[in-house]
Design an enzyme around this catalytic site. Structure first.
Site, short mmCIF file in Angstrom:
data_model
loop_
_atom_site.label_atom_id
_atom_site.label_comp_id
_atom_site.label_asym_id
_atom_site.label_seq_id
_atom_site.Cartn_x
_atom_site.Cartn_y
_atom_site.Cartn_z
CG HIS A 86 33.62 35.30 94.27
ND1 HIS A 86 33.54 35.16 95.64
CD2 HIS A 86 32.45 34.85 93.78
CE1 HIS A 86 32.36 34.62 95.96
NE2 HIS A 86 31.68 34.43 94.86
O1 RIB Z 1 33.90 30.44 94.60
C1 RIB Z 1 33.96 31.53 93.71
C2 RIB Z 1 34.80 31.18 92.52
O2 RIB Z 1 34.19 30.11 91.83
C3 RIB Z 1 34.89 32.33 91.49
O3 RIB Z 1 36.11 32.26 90.82
C4 RIB Z 1 33.77 32.02 90.54
O4 RIB Z 1 34.02 32.52 89.23
C5 RIB Z 1 33.81 30.52 90.53
O5 RIB Z 1 34.82 30.14 89.59
#
Ligand code: RIB
Ligand code: CA
Length: 309
Positions: free
Chosen positions: A239
């Site tokens: 992500h």
């Molecule tokens: O949903 C994904 C996010 O939530 C990313 O930033 C991961 O690191 C968690 O913080």
């Protein structure tokens, strides 16, 4: 480009920080830790571990808010492990935390730097950012852009059926950030779920033959188990590094300027990003909402940059 990374490491946050520190186009003025994936004491520890891994003890790391604006903290050890950086044994950092609260660093930096010269890159819940906007509303006009990982539309939620984790943890903070009128780029699950840590991509990173490559491959190897089992996918979405990748190579992405509102009242849909992707309302666009990424192009850039550390 001057940036501040606001983060809750988390293996994917850690890779985002490494990518930023490996990219000479970016001047990381500081890193601000926030409670999210794991509690604040661990996110503040982990951010310093990553700076040391990158050989960048010069980058100041500040501890920020230890809980959301109004709600109890929700963490994600089930994804990231107890330390938040499970997958490899890591010593405690030697570099100290920088003096002062993260929110004061954000405010002071924005007041000191020329207006429109600093981009904020939140990778976790938006508590620090919203607190800074509340404490010093004048900084609103001084922020060049906020480029955040959070939200979802076509991909719907990952922590509830309706909400993505970062927005879910502190919906009040997200509501304030999305309503602030600051230029905003949103990297939602719609985009990140197309950037999967496949075996070939992990092998390329492990094959770098440097410490960073070994550690990142171990992190993604641990981090991906949860999503692979849940989604039956070939890998896990990486992500947060996509936030940094957008700064470096926006051409790898597509998206739309649309209206995005945050649900903060309903328990059932708490933290939902109500994205008007199809333009069915007359609500003003407030975000560039990314929908797609050239995943091969992203991983090629990430791997090439990690090789430099
Ligand atoms: O949903 C994904 C996010 O939530 C990313 O930033 C991961 O690191 C968690 O913080
Ligand atoms: Ca994160």
């Amino acid at each position: 480009m001057k940036i501040i990374i606001d983060t809750d490491p988390g293996q994917d946050d850690a890779v985002a920080i490494l990518l930023a520190l490996a990219s000479p186009e970016l001047n990381v003025l500081g890193i601000t830790a926030v409670a999210g994936n794991v509690p604040l004491d661990l996110t503040a520890r982990n951010a310093r571990i990553v700076c040391e891994l990158a050989g960048r003890k010069d980058v100041p790391v500040f501890a920020g808010c230890e809980r959301p604006l109004t709600r109890d903290l929700v963490t994600a050890e089930h994804v990231h492990g107890k330390t938040g950086l499970d997958g490899v044994e890591l010593r405690d950092p030697k570099m100290p935390l920088a003096d002062g609260h993260a929110v004061d660093f954000i405010v002071d930096t924005l007041c000191r730097e020329p207006p429109g010269s600093v981009t904020l890159c939140p990778l976790g819940p938006l508590t620090n950012i919203a607190t800074a906007l509340r404490r010093a509303p004048d900084i609103t006009s001084r922020i060049a852009r906020i480029v955040l990982m959070g939200g979802a539309y076509f991909e719907v939620g990952n922590i509830t059926p309706a909400a993505e984790f970062n927005i879910y943890v502190d919906p009040e903070a997200a509501k304030a950030v999305f309503a602030a009128g600051i230029p905003l780029t949103v990297v939602p699950l719609d985009c990140t779920h197309k950037a999967l840590t496949t075996r070939a991509r992990n092998d390329a990173i492990r094959g770098l033959g440097n410490r960073v490559g070994d550690v990142v491959a171990a992190w993604t190897g641990f981090f991906e188990r949860f999503d692979k089992e849940k989604y039956g996918s070939e890998g896990a979405p990486l992500h947060d590094p996509l936030v940094i990748a957008w700064l470096l190579r926006p051409d790898l992405f597509t998206g739309r300027e649309i209206n995005v509102e945050i649900e903060a009242d309903s328990d059932l849909t708490r933290g939902m990003t109500v994205a008007d992707w199809w333009g069915v309302t007359d609500r003003e666009p407030n975000a560039l909402f990314l929908g797609d990424v050239d995943a091969d192009g992203f991983f090629a850039m990430l791997t090439e940059r990690l090789a430099r550390l």
